[in-house]
Design an enzyme around this catalytic site. Structure first.
Site, PDB file in Angstrom:
ATOM      1  N   MET A  91       0.799  -1.222   0.000  1.00  0.00           N
ATOM      2  CA  MET A  91       0.000   0.000   0.000  1.00  0.00           C
ATOM      3  C   MET A  91       0.836   1.279   0.000  1.00  0.00           C
ATOM      4  SD  MET A  91      -2.788  -1.458  -0.309  1.00  0.00           S
ATOM      5  CE  MET A  91      -4.084  -0.262  -0.124  1.00  0.00           C
ATOM      6  N   ASN A 108       2.199  -5.619 -10.279  1.00  0.00           N
ATOM      7  CA  ASN A 108       1.269  -5.227  -9.231  1.00  0.00           C
ATOM      8  C   ASN A 108      -0.117  -5.751  -9.563  1.00  0.00           C
ATOM      9  OD1 ASN A 108       0.296  -3.728  -6.896  1.00  0.00           O
ATOM     10  ND2 ASN A 108      -0.634  -2.310  -8.341  1.00  0.00           N
ATOM     11  N   HIS A 110      -4.110  -4.838  -8.969  1.00  0.00           N
ATOM     12  CA  HIS A 110      -4.969  -3.707  -8.598  1.00  0.00           C
ATOM     13  C   HIS A 110      -6.419  -4.171  -8.684  1.00  0.00           C
ATOM     14  CE1 HIS A 110      -6.218   0.483  -8.173  1.00  0.00           C
ATOM     15  NE2 HIS A 110      -7.039   0.284  -9.164  1.00  0.00           N
ATOM     16  N   ASP A 146      -0.709   2.895 -11.052  1.00  0.00           N
ATOM     17  CA  ASP A 146      -1.704   1.953 -11.615  1.00  0.00           C
ATOM     18  C   ASP A 146      -1.863   2.147 -13.120  1.00  0.00           C
ATOM     19  OD1 ASP A 146      -3.747   2.589  -8.684  1.00  0.00           O
ATOM     20  OD2 ASP A 146      -2.139   1.119  -9.004  1.00  0.00           O
TER      21      ASP A 146
HETATM   22  C1  GRF Z   1      -6.785  -6.554  -1.696  1.00  0.00           C
HETATM   23  O1  GRF Z   1      -7.939  -5.760  -1.620  1.00  0.00           O
HETATM   24  C2  GRF Z   1      -6.250  -6.506  -3.082  1.00  0.00           C
HETATM   25  O2  GRF Z   1      -7.279  -6.159  -3.980  1.00  0.00           O
HETATM   26  C3  GRF Z   1      -5.225  -5.428  -3.080  1.00  0.00           C
HETATM   27  O3  GRF Z   1      -4.723  -5.381  -1.749  1.00  0.00           O
HETATM   28  C4  GRF Z   1      -5.721  -5.893  -0.841  1.00  0.00           C
HETATM   29  C5  GRF Z   1      -5.138  -6.811   0.179  1.00  0.00           C
HETATM   30  O4  GRF Z   1      -4.546  -7.882  -0.499  1.00  0.00           O
HETATM   31  N1  GRF Z   1      -4.212  -5.762  -4.034  1.00  0.00           N
HETATM   32  P1  GRF Z   1      -3.768  -9.061   0.321  1.00  0.00           P
HETATM   33  O5  GRF Z   1      -4.827  -9.894   0.992  1.00  0.00           O
HETATM   34  O6  GRF Z   1      -2.875  -8.392   1.354  1.00  0.00           O
HETATM   35  O7  GRF Z   1      -3.018  -9.803  -0.737  1.00  0.00           O
END
Ligand code: GRF
Length: 197
Positions: A91, A108, A110, A146
């Protein structure tokens, strides 16, 4: 020789788990590192339980100094010497210098059908727009958020009464199928986009 894959996470790491579990047998890649920007990320324990080396670089330890955080993360990656980096629920927005260093081999996932809904709150935005379908996209990472070349997409219906949480759960199921399929094809040197309807 297997491709070496590093996976960057921020939280539970469900996509990371799907990726690690997929890299077995005749798969052309193997996981060499799971790194998180939060030492408390639940995915770190899951990675360790699967025998994958882990690292944590707490972005909060660097205050607002993004460059210092990215230098510390870069050091962990250089040590693991990955051929491919997978951002999986990661994130933090990575600066152009970091991205350029790995461009062409950093992926990545998305949770939208890019180019629709770059950024956050993708499911709420799709519902608010009255979309009848949603989904997820795996793309190569470029300095623009993205925005890189698409390597795969999976589509799901938006159902009457969907909330962002119910839609997110439906999309996440597809993420866990799409990302491993894209990684296997990418690691084999095939850039043909994966489509899952
Ligand atoms: C999910 O909502 C995914 O769509 C985005 O990050 C969030 C958490 O993903 N890529 P994860 O369970 O940590 O892989």
């Amino acid at each position: 020789m297997s491709k070496r894959v590093a996976i960057l996470i921020s939280g539970g790491g469900s996509n990371m788990v799907a990726l690690v579990r997929s890299m077995t047998g005749d798969h052309p890649a193997r996981p060499v590192l799971v790194a998180a920007n939060d030492p408390a990320a639940g995915g770190l324990d899951k990675a360790r339980d699967m025998g994958v080396e882990t690292a944590a670089v707490d972005h909060r330890a660097f205050g607002g100094d993004r460059a210092a955080f990215e230098a510390a993360l870069m050091a962990e990656l250089e040590r693991a010497a990955p051929d491919i980096i997978c951002l999986a629920g990661f994130m933090r927005v990575l600066g152009a210098g970091f991205v350029t260093r790995w461009q062409g081999r950093m992926l990545n996932i998305h949770p939208s059908l890019l180019p629709k809904y770059r950024g956050l709150d993708t499911h709420a935005r799709a519902i608010a727009a009255g979309d009848t379908e949603a989904g997820c996209t795996v793309h190569l990472v470029t300095p623009a958020l993205d925005d890189g070349p698409i390597l795969g997409q999976a589509r799901v219906p938006v159902l009457p009464g969907d909330t962002p949480d119910t839609l997110a759960a439906r999309v996440l199921e597809q993420e866990h199928k799409l990302y491993p399929a894209v990684l296997r094809r990418f690691a084999a040197g095939d850039l043909t986009p994966v489509t899952m309807d």
